[in-house]
Design a protein around this motif. Structure first.
Motif, short mmCIF file in Angstrom:
data_model
loop_
_atom_site.label_atom_id
_atom_site.label_comp_id
_atom_site.label_asym_id
_atom_site.label_seq_id
_atom_site.Cartn_x
_atom_site.Cartn_y
_atom_site.Cartn_z
N VAL A 1 0.72 -1.27 0.07
CA VAL A 1 0.15 0.06 0.01
C VAL A 1 0.74 1.23 0.11
O VAL A 1 1.87 1.52 0.65
CB VAL A 1 -0.83 -0.07 1.15
CG1 VAL A 1 -1.70 1.05 1.08
CG2 VAL A 1 -1.69 -1.26 1.34
N SER A 2 0.52 2.18 -0.85
CA SER A 2 1.33 3.61 -0.72
C SER A 2 0.29 4.39 -1.27
O SER A 2 -0.85 4.00 -1.60
CB SER A 2 2.39 3.38 -1.89
OG SER A 2 3.21 4.78 -1.83
N ASN A 3 0.70 5.95 -1.35
CA ASN A 3 -0.18 6.87 -1.53
C ASN A 3 0.53 7.75 -2.72
O ASN A 3 1.72 7.61 -2.71
CB ASN A 3 -0.59 7.72 -0.49
CG ASN A 3 -1.29 6.98 0.69
OD1 ASN A 3 -2.16 6.46 0.46
ND2 ASN A 3 -0.66 7.14 1.93
N PHE A 4 -0.52 8.34 -3.49
CA PHE A 4 0.23 9.27 -4.68
C PHE A 4 -0.97 10.44 -4.73
O PHE A 4 -2.02 10.47 -4.40
CB PHE A 4 0.48 8.55 -5.96
CG PHE A 4 -0.92 8.15 -6.61
CD1 PHE A 4 -1.56 8.87 -7.41
CD2 PHE A 4 -1.50 6.72 -6.28
CE1 PHE A 4 -2.55 8.50 -8.22
CE2 PHE A 4 -2.44 6.31 -6.85
CZ PHE A 4 -3.07 7.21 -7.75
N GLN A 5 -0.38 11.40 -5.41
CA GLN A 5 -1.40 12.74 -5.53
C GLN A 5 -1.79 12.43 -6.80
O GLN A 5 -1.27 12.27 -7.99
CB GLN A 5 -0.60 14.00 -5.42
CG GLN A 5 -0.03 14.28 -4.18
CD GLN A 5 -0.89 14.49 -3.06
OE1 GLN A 5 -1.97 15.11 -3.51
NE2 GLN A 5 -0.60 14.03 -1.95
N PRO A 6 -3.37 12.69 -6.98
CA PRO A 6 -4.17 12.43 -8.21
C PRO A 6 -3.57 13.53 -9.25
O PRO A 6 -3.30 14.55 -8.88
CB PRO A 6 -5.58 12.47 -7.68
CG PRO A 6 -5.54 13.37 -6.52
CD PRO A 6 -4.13 13.21 -5.86
N LYS A 7 -3.90 13.21 -10.50
CA LYS A 7 -3.43 14.36 -11.79
C LYS A 7 -5.00 14.26 -12.11
O LYS A 7 -5.89 13.66 -12.34
CB LYS A 7 -2.39 13.78 -12.42
CG LYS A 7 -0.98 13.56 -11.84
CD LYS A 7 -0.12 13.08 -12.80
CE LYS A 7 1.30 12.93 -12.07
NZ LYS A 7 2.11 12.53 -13.28
N GLU A 8 -4.99 15.57 -13.33
CA GLU A 8 -6.12 15.83 -13.77
C GLU A 8 -6.11 14.89 -15.28
O GLU A 8 -7.02 15.27 -16.24
CB GLU A 8 -6.13 16.91 -14.48
CG GLU A 8 -5.99 18.29 -13.40
CD GLU A 8 -7.35 18.09 -12.72
OE1 GLU A 8 -8.30 17.96 -13.14
OE2 GLU A 8 -7.18 18.10 -11.31
N ARG A 9 -5.50 13.70 -15.22
CA ARG A 9 -5.52 12.94 -16.37
C ARG A 9 -5.33 11.52 -15.71
O ARG A 9 -4.61 11.34 -14.74
CB ARG A 9 -4.48 13.28 -17.48
CG ARG A 9 -3.02 13.31 -16.72
CD ARG A 9 -1.82 13.50 -18.10
NE ARG A 9 -0.66 13.78 -17.39
CZ ARG A 9 0.22 12.61 -17.13
NH1 ARG A 9 -0.08 11.67 -16.86
NH2 ARG A 9 1.42 13.09 -16.53
N PRO A 10 -5.47 10.29 -16.59
CA PRO A 10 -4.96 9.04 -16.24
C PRO A 10 -3.47 8.87 -16.10
O PRO A 10 -2.87 9.59 -16.63
CB PRO A 10 -5.47 8.19 -17.39
CG PRO A 10 -6.61 8.87 -17.96
CD PRO A 10 -6.17 10.59 -17.87
N ILE A 11 -3.19 7.96 -15.27
CA ILE A 11 -1.73 7.85 -14.86
C ILE A 11 -1.10 6.29 -15.19
O ILE A 11 -2.16 5.27 -15.01
CB ILE A 11 -1.41 7.96 -13.28
CG1 ILE A 11 -1.76 9.31 -12.98
CG2 ILE A 11 -0.06 7.40 -13.24
CD1 ILE A 11 -1.70 9.72 -11.32
N ILE A 12 -0.21 6.25 -15.89
CA ILE A 12 0.32 4.74 -16.30
C ILE A 12 1.16 4.10 -15.09
O ILE A 12 2.10 4.67 -14.84
CB ILE A 12 1.01 4.81 -17.64
CG1 ILE A 12 0.36 5.44 -18.58
CG2 ILE A 12 1.70 3.34 -17.78
CD1 ILE A 12 -0.82 4.90 -19.03
N LEU A 13 0.71 3.25 -14.90
CA LEU A 13 0.96 2.23 -13.75
C LEU A 13 1.86 0.99 -14.34
O LEU A 13 1.48 0.41 -15.23
CB LEU A 13 0.08 1.51 -12.69
CG LEU A 13 0.74 0.44 -11.87
CD1 LEU A 13 1.53 1.25 -10.59
CD2 LEU A 13 -0.57 -0.30 -11.03
N SER A 14 3.23 1.10 -13.87
CA SER A 14 3.84 -0.40 -14.26
C SER A 14 4.59 -0.92 -13.19
O SER A 14 5.38 -0.12 -12.29
CB SER A 14 4.89 0.01 -15.53
OG SER A 14 5.84 1.20 -15.31
N ILE A 15 4.94 -2.28 -13.41
CA ILE A 15 5.71 -2.75 -12.31
C ILE A 15 6.38 -3.86 -13.13
O ILE A 15 6.10 -5.10 -13.44
CB ILE A 15 4.70 -3.91 -11.18
CG1 ILE A 15 3.66 -2.97 -10.49
CG2 ILE A 15 5.39 -4.39 -10.05
CD1 ILE A 15 2.74 -3.53 -9.68
#
Length: 607
Positions: free
Chosen positions: A365-379
């Protein structure tokens, strides 16, 4: 089948195997039998020249040894006809494990009056390793515990390359071989002699493959009974010895299933919960099948003992449909199933082994600040399957963290995190499942969890809480207060425990479902199977016992085997951790036989 066996190997790797001199394996066949009359004379030192000498010899301690390229038991030539039963992988700390195991074996050694005639120190090591100092250290360690009189041995594939790497030359360790069923064994047995001391190489196929394993998403592996029996006859007909792999495959209960890989680690193939293996003794112990009969017929021709009667199949019981109730999400009881309950903090994700966790699940579990657009997540590197969830800590969702996608080791892809309106930070939940450890090949050191940074738009996300999850007491936890659990602070703002779902608006994500059924008569407690048709993927517990994984959406396994000893007279409890989406009727069905026809493969059922 023979050709496919050369490309992929069995999934459960043996670090130590004990061969037992017993009258029978279950009720299958004699595990070992004396050789038929042979023309070669016995060693001179064993010649019996008078009744007095014979009596003195009988008074000697039991002895099992190798001489003149034969096995000898108490001065008689001996042919091994044995069978492997299902075993579980052991921890990698060999010295620690052997220091516990081998002292228990010493009283059971044959020369101490017990059944153990040989001890294996490594299995197919030459297929992925080449460290003689390591092998010699195993010999030294084994000798410290079992002494100098017991036969130590290794097994390797029947090629020069694997035998060069996996064997120890000389008389101290016997080198056995294995090879694909149906392959001509005699050139391989001749090659085996080059890796044993002169006169110390009785031909032994220590893994004669009676069938083969199956991975999720594949068609159930099958081999022809007559073809398998003919291959066995070819070995036994010339006094060679053999150990069937498997005599009885059994079940990968709990989280003990293994896995294989191809040439790269990402080519990952997890095993089914069933390890039936198309073996002569089926998963449930049944023997009324063509392969059992064909192999028994061959063994009977070469055994000087009378075989025991063929047992009847176990009685099965179809208990019918059981209604399941969704009790809570996994997130709703996170503080009750995580160890430690508040998680462990880390700047970057770390493997679950860092917390002593070697099986099952781990939540990151972690936290991030939202943006005004979608965000690309990769692992870039996850072992083995990660489900991704999001939660706005200000507004939340009625059902808890919202599912956004899955990343799999074998099909790694980027996930698009949708834009959400949130005045605070957004919590990212990544639930990682260890689908089974790699048991063969170059990727044996198979750490689990998130093994790389988690990237948002290419930048590492920092500041993690990691929750190793344990289901050891899940039934007690859910029945302590199944409606009003106290949610973990991470999800408390949005937690609502028992939620309604409809066909148009099903709840998704990891959740516990509970059902009960009653067995009214003691004599009605029988073996059974649970059908999971209509469910997605998860883990099943019956009376607190972890039966293992179900995954009918991928298949081919649709049902899980439930041995009668797990059940009881009276009330029985079933708990499911459904990871994705429940059967819309919320029903499981107890049936009388296995089913391997789920998923896109549509494999043939064994019933």
């Amino acid at each position: 089948m023979a050709s496919s066996q050369t490309g992929r190997r069995k999934s459960t790797r043996k670090v130590i195997v004990l061969l037992f001199f017993v009258a029978s394996i279950g009720l299958f066949f004699p595990a070992f039998s004396p050789l038929p009359a042979v023309s070669s004379s016995r060693p001179h030192r064993h010649s019996i020249k008078s009744p007095a000498e014979k009596k003195n010899l009988q008074d000697e301690a039991p002895r099992f040894e190798i001489l003149h390229d034969k096995f000898w038991k108490d001065n008689e030539p001996f042919q091994i006809i044995g069978g492997d039963v299902h075993y579980f992988r052991i921890p990698p700390e060999v010295e620690k494990w052997w220091s516990m195991l081998l002292p228990k074996i010493v009283p059971l050694l044959y020369n101490n009056g017990g059944p153990v005639i040989m001890v294996q120190i490594e299995n197919e090591y030459g297929s992925f390793g080449d460290d003689k100092s390591y092998l010699h250290s195993l010999v030294k360690l084994a000798r410290q515990h079992v002494g100098d009189d017991v036969i130590l041995y290794t097994t390797d594939g029947g090629t020069r390359e694997t035998l060069d790497k996996g064997t120890i030359r000389g008389a101290d360790v016997f080198s056995a071989v294995d090879f694909s069923t149906g392959e001509n064994p005699w050139p391989i047995f001749e090659l085996q002699k080059k890796y044993n001391a002169p006169g110390k190489s009785p031909p032994l196929s220590s893994e004669f493959y009676t069938g083969w394993l199956t991975h999720w998403g594949e068609k159930m592996a099958k081999t022809d009974a007559k073809w398998t029996a003919a291959a066995l006859d070819n070995i036994l007909s010339r006094n060679a010895s053999v150990v069937l792999y498997m005599a009885h495959g059994g079940t990968n209960f709990g989280f003990y299933s293994g896995a294989n890989t191809g040439q790269i680690s990402a080519d990952y193939k997890p095993d089914l919960t069933s390890y039936d293996y198309d073996a002569p003794i089926q998963e449930s112990g049944d023997v009324d099948n063509p392969k059992y009969k064909a192999l028994r017929s061959v063994i009977k021709r070469y055994s000087r003992y009378q075989l025991p009667p063929v047992p009847a199949n176990n009685v099965k019981k179809a208990y019918g449909r059981v209604k399941m109730e969704r009790v809570t999400s996994l997130f709703g009881v996170l503080n009750m199933v995580s160890e430690p309950k508040d998680g462990a903090q880390s700047d970057q994700p770390v493997p679950m082994e860092s917390f002593g966790k070697v099986l099952g699940f781990c939540l990151y579990v972690s936290n991030f600040q939202p943006k005004e657009r979608p965000i690309i997540l990769s692992i870039p590197k996850v072992h083995d399957r990660a489900q991704i969830f999001m939660l706005c800590q200000t507004t939340g969702y009625a059902s808890g963290p919202a599912y956004v996608g899955t990343i799999e080791r074998w099909l790694n892809r980027n996930i698009t995190l949708p834009h959400i309106t949130c005045s605070s930070s957004v919590s990212l939940f990544i639930l990682v499942e260890n689908m089974g450890r790699v048991n063969y090949g170059q990727f044996l050191y198979d750490k689990k969890g998130i093994l790389s940074s988690v990237l948002l738009d290419g930048s590492p996300l920092r500041g993690w809480k990691i929750f190793p999850i344990s289901f050891d007491h899940i039934t007690n936890i859910l029945f302590t207060n199944p409606i009003a659990h106290i949610a973990h602070p991470l999800v408390r703002k949005s937690n609502k425990m028992v939620l309604k779902e409809t066909e148009d608006d099903p709840l998704k994500g990891p959740a516990f479902h509970v059902g009960q059924f009653v067995i009214n008569e003691t004599d009605q407690v029988k073996d059974t199977y649970i059908s999971f048709r209509g469910w997605s993927k998860g883990v099943c517990f019956v009376n607190g016992f972890n039966l293992g994984r179900y995954w009918p959406s991928v298949g081919p396994q649709c049902s899980l085997y439930v041995p009668a000893p797990i059940l009881k007279h009276g009330e029985n409890t079933v708990v499911l951790l459904e990871l994705e989406q429940a059967n819309l009727e919320h029903v499981i069905t107890f049936v009388s036989g296995p089913d391997f026809t789920c998923g896109p493969t549509r494999a043939t059922s064994t019933t």
